[in-house]
Design a protein around this motif. Structure first.
Motif, PDB file in Angstrom:
ATOM      1  N   ALA A  10      -1.024  -1.050  -4.447  1.00 52.52           N
ATOM      2  CA  ALA A  10      -2.224  -0.212  -4.440  1.00 52.52           C
ATOM      3  C   ALA A  10      -1.797   1.186  -4.010  1.00 52.52           C
ATOM      4  O   ALA A  10      -1.303   1.376  -2.895  1.00 52.52           O
ATOM      5  CB  ALA A  10      -3.265  -0.792  -3.485  1.00 52.52           C
ATOM      6  N   PHE A  29       0.866  -1.195   0.000  1.00 51.65           N
ATOM      7  CA  PHE A  29       0.000   0.000   0.000  1.00 51.65           C
ATOM      8  C   PHE A  29       0.892   1.231   0.000  1.00 51.65           C
ATOM      9  O   PHE A  29       1.803   1.332   0.826  1.00 51.65           O
ATOM     10  CB  PHE A  29      -0.901   0.006   1.235  1.00 51.65           C
ATOM     11  CG  PHE A  29      -2.001  -1.001   1.134  1.00 51.65           C
ATOM     12  CD1 PHE A  29      -3.159  -0.706   0.421  1.00 51.65           C
ATOM     13  CD2 PHE A  29      -1.880  -2.247   1.735  1.00 51.65           C
ATOM     14  CE1 PHE A  29      -4.162  -1.646   0.310  1.00 51.65           C
ATOM     15  CE2 PHE A  29      -2.877  -3.180   1.615  1.00 51.65           C
ATOM     16  CZ  PHE A  29      -4.027  -2.884   0.905  1.00 51.65           C
ATOM     17  N   ASN A  39      -3.990   1.204  -8.940  1.00 54.08           N
ATOM     18  CA  ASN A  39      -3.496  -0.123  -8.543  1.00 54.08           C
ATOM     19  C   ASN A  39      -2.697  -0.726  -9.689  1.00 54.08           C
ATOM     20  O   ASN A  39      -3.220  -0.916 -10.770  1.00 54.08           O
ATOM     21  CB  ASN A  39      -4.672  -1.027  -8.184  1.00 54.08           C
ATOM     22  CG  ASN A  39      -5.411  -0.495  -6.972  1.00 54.08           C
ATOM     23  OD1 ASN A  39      -4.938   0.430  -6.307  1.00 54.08           O
ATOM     24  ND2 ASN A  39      -6.542  -1.078  -6.688  1.00 54.08           N
ATOM     25  N   TRP A  75      -7.659   5.620  -6.646  1.00 51.32           N
ATOM     26  CA  TRP A  75      -6.661   4.558  -6.456  1.00 51.32           C
ATOM     27  C   TRP A  75      -5.983   4.275  -7.786  1.00 51.32           C
ATOM     28  O   TRP A  75      -6.639   4.243  -8.816  1.00 51.32           O
ATOM     29  CB  TRP A  75      -7.321   3.260  -5.982  1.00 51.32           C
ATOM     30  CG  TRP A  75      -7.747   3.254  -4.554  1.00 51.32           C
ATOM     31  CD1 TRP A  75      -8.952   3.626  -4.066  1.00 51.32           C
ATOM     32  CD2 TRP A  75      -6.952   2.847  -3.456  1.00 51.32           C
ATOM     33  NE1 TRP A  75      -8.986   3.479  -2.706  1.00 51.32           N
ATOM     34  CE2 TRP A  75      -7.759   2.991  -2.295  1.00 51.32           C
ATOM     35  CE3 TRP A  75      -5.645   2.381  -3.290  1.00 51.32           C
ATOM     36  CZ2 TRP A  75      -7.297   2.686  -1.016  1.00 51.32           C
ATOM     37  CZ3 TRP A  75      -5.195   2.068  -2.023  1.00 51.32           C
ATOM     38  CH2 TRP A  75      -6.005   2.222  -0.898  1.00 51.32           C
TER      39      TRP A  75
HETATM   40  C1  NAG Z   1      -7.213  -0.705  -5.478  1.00 52.12           C
HETATM   41  O1  NAG Z   1      -6.835  -1.361  -4.264  1.00 52.12           O
HETATM   42  C2  NAG Z   1      -7.513  -0.879  -3.109  1.00 52.12           C
HETATM   43  C3  NAG Z   1      -6.917  -1.523  -1.924  1.00 52.12           C
HETATM   44  O2  NAG Z   1      -6.839  -2.874  -2.116  1.00 52.12           O
HETATM   45  C4  NAG Z   1      -9.005  -1.104  -3.240  1.00 52.12           C
HETATM   46  O3  NAG Z   1      -9.695  -0.617  -2.116  1.00 52.12           O
HETATM   47  C5  NAG Z   1      -9.507  -0.440  -4.498  1.00 52.12           C
HETATM   48  O4  NAG Z   1     -10.848  -0.735  -4.696  1.00 52.12           O
HETATM   49  C6  NAG Z   1      -8.723  -0.867  -5.712  1.00 52.12           C
HETATM   50  N1  NAG Z   1      -9.149  -0.069  -6.859  1.00 52.12           N
HETATM   51  C7  NAG Z   1      -9.241  -0.577  -8.052  1.00 52.12           C
HETATM   52  C8  NAG Z   1      -9.721   0.357  -9.138  1.00 52.12           C
HETATM   53  O5  NAG Z   1      -8.979  -1.717  -8.255  1.00 52.12           O
END
Ligand code: NAG
Ligand code: NAG
Length: 626
Positions: free
Chosen positions: A476, A390, A456, A454
Motif C-alpha cells: 500500500a 506500507f 495499492n 493511495w
Molecule cells: C489502499 O490501502 C490502504 C491501506 O490498507 C487503504 O486505507 C486504502 O483504502 C486502500 N486504497 C485502495 C484504493 O484500495
C-alpha cells in the motif's frame, strides 16, 4: 340285576404270537375265570398277564392291529338260563354292534370283524341282551359293557417341531442347559412301555449330552471356544420301550451355535507402524490407519483407540472408525517442520469397549503399539517478510524515485533464489517498477495525490528453481501531499448592492478552496488592495466578508465595481491566487429590496459579454498588481 346271567369273557392275549386261530379256539373253550353274583347276569373271563389290574366285570379286551385271516373272538355272552336247547337268543347293540362287532345269536360268541386301531378309538360301549327265541321276551335286564382296544407298540416316537436351532454362550460351564427336545408317542402311555421314551445322543458327542428322561441337551465339554468352532450338529434319538432293543425310535436334528463372549483382548498385529506426512499437510489430514485384531464379534470386538504417549501426542490425534474398527491417525494442529524435526512417535492403545468380568483375570483387554511418523520435506512457496507493506512517496516525485523494498525467502532446503514482479491488476501498476532481484520498488512517473491518494499494488515472489511456487504480498503506497495547488475563490462571485446602503452593510461572503491536503490547504488568508469604498474582513474559517465602507453610493457615477481579492494558503511554499468579486450598484425600494440594476453596466463593444469583460479587467488588475 335280576337273575343269574353270565357273560363269559375271553380275554385277549397280550402277545401277538398267541393270536392264531388255534390258540383262539383253545382259549374260547378253555379255562374260564368265574366270578358270579348270586343273582343277576355274570361275566366270566380269564386274566392272563393282567393280574396287576383289578378285575373289571364289564370289560372285554381286543388287541389292536390284528391282521389274521379269521375274525378275532372278543368274548362270549352266556346266561345260566341257557340249557343249550337253542331257546335263547343273544342280542348285541351299541357302538359298532353289527358292523365291527358281530354276535352269534345262538352261542353268544362276539367277534371283531375289522382291524382296530387304539390310536383311532380306544374303546366301544355295547349293550348285551338275552331274549326268548320264541316269545322275544327279555330274559334278563340289558347289561352294558365295554370293549377296550388294547395297545400294541405300533407308533414310533415322533419329534414334532424340528429341526431345532439353539444357542449357548461359548465358554459355558459343563452341564449348561442348551435346549429341551421332546418326542411324543401315540401309543398308550398307561399300558406297557410302548410310550415310555428314552433319549440318547447319536451325533454331537463329546461336546453335548442329553438327559435320557427329559431330552434336555447340555454342554459336555469345558472351554468350548466360538473362535475355534462356532456350529455343531446334534442328533437326538427318542426310543420307546424304555430304550430297549426292539423299541421304535425317532430322531431330530439340533443345530447349536455358540454365541460370543468377550474372551479375547484386542491385539495389534504389528509392534511398530511406519507412517509419513508432508510438513505442508493441513490440519485434519489422515496420516494412516491401524487396526487391532479382536476375534470376538459385535460389542465384544469393539475397540477404541487413544494416544497415550509419544512426542507427537500434541500434534496428532487418533479417532476410531466405528465401521471398520480402525484407528485413524490425523494431524491435529500445525507445527511440523521438516527443517527442525524429521519424525514423531506415538504410543497408541487399543482397548475393548465392553468387558466380561469373568475373563478379567486373563489380563487387560487392551494392547499398545508404536506409530512412527516421518515428516516429509515439502517444497513450500517463498514467504514474504510481511504480508502487507506500507510505503510512502511524495507526489510529483520524479520518475525513478525509490518507494521501498519487499523481501521474500524460500525456506526449503534448496533455498531457491527469488524473483519479484508486480501483479498486473489495474492501470496503477504502470506507475511502479520492481527490481526483480532486489525487490526495490521505484516510480515510473510523477504521481498526483489529488488524483489518487493511495496506490495499492500486489507483488509476486517466484522461486527461480520452481516457478509453480509463488507468493503474493500487498504493498500500500501512500502518495504524500506537497503544496502544488494554489487556493482559489470557490466561484466567480457577483453581488448586487443598494446604492443607498449604509456603511458596514455585508455585501458578500467569499470562500476559498484548495486541492491540497489540509496541511497545504485551507488556512486561507484573504487580502484586498486598500479601497475607499469596500472593506474585507477575514473570518476564522475559510471565508472573508466584503462590506460597504462608505455609505450612499451613486450608481449614476459608477454602476459596477471589480474587487480583486488575493487568496493564499498556509503551505510551504506558500501559494496564492487572485480572484475578482463583481459588485453592481442598484436602485432599491424603501424596504431595501433591489428595484433595478443595469444588466449591461457599461457600454461595451458589441459581442463582448460581462464575463469576458471581467476576465479582461482581472488580467489588467493582476498585471498592475505584480
Ligand atoms: C489502499 O490501502 C490502504 C491501506 O490498507 C487503504 O486505507 C486504502 O483504502 C486502500 N486504497 C485502495 C484504493 O484500495
Ligand atoms: C469609490 O467611489 C467613487 C465614486 O462613487 C469613485 O470615484 C472612486 O474611484 C471609488 N474608489 C475606488 C477605489 O474604486
Amino acid at each position: 340285576m335280576g337273575r343269574d346271567f353270565y357273560l363269559h369273557l375271553l380275554l385277549a392275549c397280550l402277545s401277538i404270537a398267541q393270536w392264531n386261530s388255534s390258540a383262539l379256539a383253545r382259549n374260547s373253550t378253555g379255562s374260564q375265570v368265574s366270578s358270579r353274583s348270586r343273582h343277576g347276569m355274570g361275566i366270566k373271563g380269564q386274566v392272563l398277564h393282567r393280574s396287576k389290574r383289578g378285575w373289571v366285570w364289564n370289560q372285554f379286551f381286543v388287541i389292536e392291529e390284528y391282521t389274521g385271516p379269521d375274525p378275532v373272538l372278543v368274548g362270549r355272552l352266556h346266561t345260566d338260563l341257557d340249557s343249550g336247547g337253542g331257546k335263547i337268543r343273544y342280542i348285541l347293540s351299541g357302538e359298532g354292534a353289527g358292523t365291527i362287532f358281530v354276535i352269534d345269536e345262538k352261542t353268544g360268541n362276539i367277534h371283531a370283524t375289522k382291524t382296530l386301531d387304539r390310536e383311532e378309538r380306544a374303546q366301544y360301549t355295547l349293550m348285551a341282551q338275552a331274549v326268548d327265541r320264541i316269545t322275544n321276551k327279555p330274559l334278563e335286564a340289558p347289561s352294558q359293557f365295554i370293549v377296550k382296544v388294547q395297545d400294541i407298540n405300533d407308533n414310533p416316537p415322533v419329534f414334532l417341531n424340528g429341526p431345532h436351532h439353539a444357542t449357548v454362550p461359548e465358554m459355558s460351564n459343563v452341564g449348561t442347559s442348551v435346549i429341551q427336545v421332546t418326542a411324543t408317542d401315540a401309543d398308550d402311555p398307561s399300558y406297557g412301555n410302548s410310550a415310555r421314551l428314552v433319549y440318547s445322543i447319536l451325533e454331537g458327542q463329546p461336546y453335548f449330552s442329553v438327559e435320557p428322561q427329559t431330552g434336555i441337551i447340555r454342554t459336555a465339554l469345558p472351554n468350548m471356544d466360538r473362535e475355534a468352532r462356532e456350529e455343531y450338529l446334534v442328533v437326538i434319538q427318542a426310543k420307546d420301550m424304555g430304550g430297549h432293543m426292539g423299541g421304535l425310535s425317532g430322531t431330530t436334528k439340533v443345530t447349536i451355535t455358540l454365541t460370543d463372549v468377550n474372551d479375547n483382548p484386542p491385539k495389534f498385529p504389528q509392534s511398530v507402524y511406519q507412517m509419513s506426512l508432508s510438513e505442508a499437510a493441513k490440519v485434519g489430514t489422515v496420516v494412516g490407519q491401524l487396526k487391532a485384531r479382536d476375534p470376538d464379534v459385535g460389542e465384544n470386538g469393539m475397540v477404541t483407540y487413544s494416544i497415550i504417549d509419544g512426542d507427537g501426542k500434541d500434534l496428532f490425534e487418533i479417532t476410531t472408525d466405528s465401521q471398520s474398527q480402525e484407528g485413524i491417525v490425523k494431524l491435529k494442529k500445525l507445527g511440523m517442520d521438516y527443517e527442525t524435526k524429521k519424525s514423531y512417535s506415538l504410543k497408541v492403545e487399543a482397548a475393548n469397549v465392553f468387558f466380561d468380568t469373568r475373563f478379567v483375570s486373563r489380563g487387560p483387554f487392551k494392547d499398545t503399539t508404536t506409530v512412527k511418523i516421518s515428516v516429509e520435506d515439502a517444497d513450500e512457496p517463498p514467504i514474504f517478510s510481511q504480508s502487507v507493506y506500507f510505503m510512502k512517496v511524495n507526489e510529483s516525485a520524479p520518475a525513478g524515485t525509490p518507494v521501498g523494498q519487499v523481501h521474500a525467502m524460500d525456506h526449503d532446503l534448496g533455498r531457491s533464489p527469488i524473483r519479484y514482479s508486480i501483479e498486473q491488476q489495474s492501470y496503477m501498476d504502470r506507475f511502479f517498477i520492481i527490481n526483480a532481484q532486489s525487490g526495490v520498488i521505484k516510480t515510473t512517473e510523477p504521481l498526483d495525490r489529488e488524483l489518487t491518494a493511495w496506490q495499492n499494488i500486489s507483488v509476486i515472489a517466484t522461486e527461480v528453481n520452481n516457478h509453480i511456487h509463488t507468493s503474493r504480498a500487498q504493498v500500500a503506497i501512500k502518495i504524500r501531499d506537497i503544496n502544488d495547488n494554489a487556493p482559489e475563490l470557490a466561484e466567480p462571485y457577483e453581488a448586487d448592492m443598494c446604492e443607498n446602503a449604509n456603511a458596514g452593510k455585508l455585501i458578500q461572503t467569499i470562500k476559498g478552496v484548495d486541492k491540497d491536503e489540509s496541511a497545504n490547504g485551507p488556512r486561507f488568508t484573504f487580502t484586498m488592495a486598500p479601497n475607499q469604498n469596500f472593506t474585507l474582513i477575514q473570518n476564522s474559517g475559510h471565508t472573508a466578508d466584503i462590506k460597504v465602507r462608505r455609505g450612499a453610493m451613486n450608481r449614476r457615477k459608477q454602476e459596477v465595481y471589480l474587487l480583486p481579492v488575493v487568496i493564499s494558503d498556509g503551505g510551504s511554499p506558500l501559494l496564492s491566487s487572485t480572484g475578482t468579486l463583481t459588485v453592481r450598484v442598484c436602485s432599491c425600494r424603501a424596504d431595501g429590496s433591489v428595484q433595478s440594476c443595469n444588466t449591461e453596466p457599461l457600454t461595451l463593444p458589441a459581442g463582448l459579454s460581462t464575463g469576458a469583460l471581467i476576465a479582461i479587467l482581472t488580467c489588467i488588475i493582476i498585471l498592475l498588481g505584480k
